[in-house]
Design a protein around this motif. Structure first.
Motif, mmCIF file in Angstrom:
data_model
loop_
_atom_site.group_PDB
_atom_site.id
_atom_site.type_symbol
_atom_site.label_atom_id
_atom_site.label_comp_id
_atom_site.label_asym_id
_atom_site.label_seq_id
_atom_site.Cartn_x
_atom_site.Cartn_y
_atom_site.Cartn_z
ATOM 1 N N THR A 69 0.832 -1.208 0.000
ATOM 2 C CA THR A 69 0.000 0.000 0.000
ATOM 3 C C THR A 69 0.865 1.256 0.000
ATOM 4 O O THR A 69 0.485 2.274 0.560
ATOM 5 C CB THR A 69 -0.935 0.016 1.214
ATOM 6 O OG1 THR A 69 -0.124 -0.093 2.390
ATOM 7 C CG2 THR A 69 -1.937 -1.112 1.158
ATOM 8 N N SER A 70 2.017 1.184 -0.626
ATOM 9 C CA SER A 70 2.929 2.324 -0.635
ATOM 10 C C SER A 70 2.418 3.435 -1.548
ATOM 11 O O SER A 70 1.504 3.244 -2.350
ATOM 12 C CB SER A 70 4.320 1.879 -1.089
ATOM 13 O OG SER A 70 4.269 1.442 -2.425
ATOM 14 N N ARG A 71 3.043 4.618 -1.408
ATOM 15 C CA ARG A 71 2.668 5.753 -2.243
ATOM 16 C C ARG A 71 2.961 5.477 -3.713
ATOM 17 O O ARG A 71 2.213 5.872 -4.588
ATOM 18 C CB ARG A 71 3.431 7.004 -1.801
ATOM 19 C CG ARG A 71 2.685 7.808 -0.778
ATOM 20 C CD ARG A 71 3.393 9.094 -0.511
ATOM 21 N NE ARG A 71 4.620 8.793 0.218
ATOM 22 C CZ ARG A 71 5.711 9.538 0.228
ATOM 23 N NH1 ARG A 71 5.735 10.654 -0.438
ATOM 24 N NH2 ARG A 71 6.768 9.197 0.924
ATOM 25 N N ARG A 72 4.071 4.804 -3.974
ATOM 26 C CA ARG A 72 4.457 4.518 -5.355
ATOM 27 C C ARG A 72 3.418 3.634 -6.042
ATOM 28 O O ARG A 72 3.056 3.861 -7.200
ATOM 29 C CB ARG A 72 5.825 3.852 -5.395
ATOM 30 C CG ARG A 72 6.252 3.514 -6.808
ATOM 31 C CD ARG A 72 7.634 2.963 -6.860
ATOM 32 N NE ARG A 72 8.559 4.055 -6.654
ATOM 33 C CZ ARG A 72 9.855 3.911 -6.432
ATOM 34 N NH1 ARG A 72 10.373 2.722 -6.378
ATOM 35 N NH2 ARG A 72 10.635 4.945 -6.260
ATOM 36 N N THR A 73 2.932 2.621 -5.350
ATOM 37 C CA THR A 73 1.921 1.741 -5.927
ATOM 38 C C THR A 73 0.638 2.509 -6.207
ATOM 39 O O THR A 73 0.035 2.350 -7.266
ATOM 40 C CB THR A 73 1.623 0.564 -4.981
ATOM 41 O OG1 THR A 73 2.842 -0.125 -4.706
ATOM 42 C CG2 THR A 73 0.632 -0.394 -5.582
ATOM 43 N N LYS A 74 0.231 3.359 -5.285
ATOM 44 C CA LYS A 74 -0.979 4.162 -5.499
ATOM 45 C C LYS A 74 -0.795 5.111 -6.675
ATOM 46 O O LYS A 74 -1.709 5.320 -7.476
ATOM 47 C CB LYS A 74 -1.334 4.932 -4.232
ATOM 48 C CG LYS A 74 -1.839 4.042 -3.115
ATOM 49 C CD LYS A 74 -2.132 4.825 -1.884
ATOM 50 C CE LYS A 74 -2.569 3.899 -0.755
ATOM 51 N NZ LYS A 74 -2.810 4.609 0.504
ATOM 52 N N GLN A 75 0.410 5.676 -6.797
ATOM 53 C CA GLN A 75 0.691 6.586 -7.901
ATOM 54 C C GLN A 75 0.653 5.845 -9.233
ATOM 55 O O GLN A 75 0.117 6.342 -10.226
ATOM 56 C CB GLN A 75 2.058 7.231 -7.696
ATOM 57 C CG GLN A 75 2.421 8.242 -8.744
ATOM 58 C CD GLN A 75 3.814 8.806 -8.519
ATOM 59 O OE1 GLN A 75 4.572 8.313 -7.692
ATOM 60 N NE2 GLN A 75 4.129 9.833 -9.266
ATOM 61 N N ILE A 76 1.203 4.640 -9.270
ATOM 62 C CA ILE A 76 1.194 3.836 -10.501
ATOM 63 C C ILE A 76 -0.232 3.465 -10.876
ATOM 64 O O ILE A 76 -0.604 3.503 -12.053
ATOM 65 C CB ILE A 76 2.080 2.584 -10.349
ATOM 66 C CG1 ILE A 76 3.549 2.987 -10.306
ATOM 67 C CG2 ILE A 76 1.838 1.593 -11.476
ATOM 68 C CD1 ILE A 76 4.499 1.850 -9.978
ATOM 69 N N MET A 77 -1.053 3.119 -9.893
ATOM 70 C CA MET A 77 -2.436 2.741 -10.171
ATOM 71 C C MET A 77 -3.243 3.915 -10.738
ATOM 72 O O MET A 77 -4.198 3.707 -11.480
ATOM 73 C CB MET A 77 -3.119 2.226 -8.898
ATOM 74 C CG MET A 77 -2.529 0.932 -8.358
ATOM 75 S SD MET A 77 -2.663 -0.426 -9.513
ATOM 76 C CE MET A 77 -4.391 -0.686 -9.510
ATOM 77 N N GLN A 78 -2.850 5.148 -10.417
ATOM 78 C CA GLN A 78 -3.577 6.321 -10.894
ATOM 79 C C GLN A 78 -2.942 6.933 -12.131
ATOM 80 O O GLN A 78 -3.372 7.991 -12.582
ATOM 81 C CB GLN A 78 -3.652 7.362 -9.788
ATOM 82 C CG GLN A 78 -4.470 6.905 -8.602
ATOM 83 C CD GLN A 78 -4.417 7.889 -7.456
ATOM 84 O OE1 GLN A 78 -3.676 8.864 -7.493
ATOM 85 N NE2 GLN A 78 -5.200 7.636 -6.419
#
Length: 169
Positions: free
Chosen positions: A26-35
């Protein structure tokens, strides 16, 4: 074909749930990639990149890539080979480089929209009153703009009647 002639067995364990990329990460990088928006590419390339994002195969760029058209380091998204400027100018996919009708172009930002509107206003102010009103009328009606080389000797209705008479004969 195998020499034994036996059929292969099916998969032993079937997946009951779909893959969730944010289940354990649930890291910031994963959230950024998903968006990450996938724009400027054809439908096939869009599906490929969305698949990579969905199944955590997408890797972000650490440095800008080199455009294959202008040879400058302006490619800011991974898996793209052509920069945004070259792809929009040539009307091609930024990943595969093929021309396609279904390329999704990103919307203009507010600042870009304001500069474009200001440029249109400057051009309108430089036009004579008659041409300015003609352009505004066509833009409001949503029709194609008239050609600049038109002499304007005949009115639009006369030309329309003449063209329909010629077609009927």
């Amino acid at each position: 074909m195998s020499s034994s002639g036996k059929k292969k067995k099916s998969q032993k364990y079937q997946n009951t749930k779909t893959f969730n990329p944010t289940m354990h990460d649930t890291s910031r990088r994963t959230k950024q990639i998903m968006q990450t928006p996938v724009q400027g590419v054809c439908s096939h390339c869009r599906d490929v990149i969305k698949w990579k994002i969905q199944y955590k195969k997408y890797k972000q760029l650490t440095q800008p890539g080199k455009c294959v058209k202008c040879l400058e380091r302006k490619v800011m998204q991974n898996y793209y080979t052509i920069c945004f400027d070259c792809s929009t100018a040539d009307g091609i996919c930024a990943k595969c480089g093929k021309e396609s009708d279904d390329i999704d172009r990103p919307a203009l930002t507010k600042s870009q929209q304001q500069t474009e509107d200001a440029a249109v206003e400057r051009e309108l102010k430089q036009l004579p009153e008659r041409k300015r009103r003609t352009l505004l009328r066509y833009s409001l009606m949503g029709k194609k703009e008239p050609d600049d080389d038109d002499t304007g000797s005949k009115s639009d209705t006369e030309e329309h009647h003449l063209s329909t008479d010629d077609e009927s004969n």
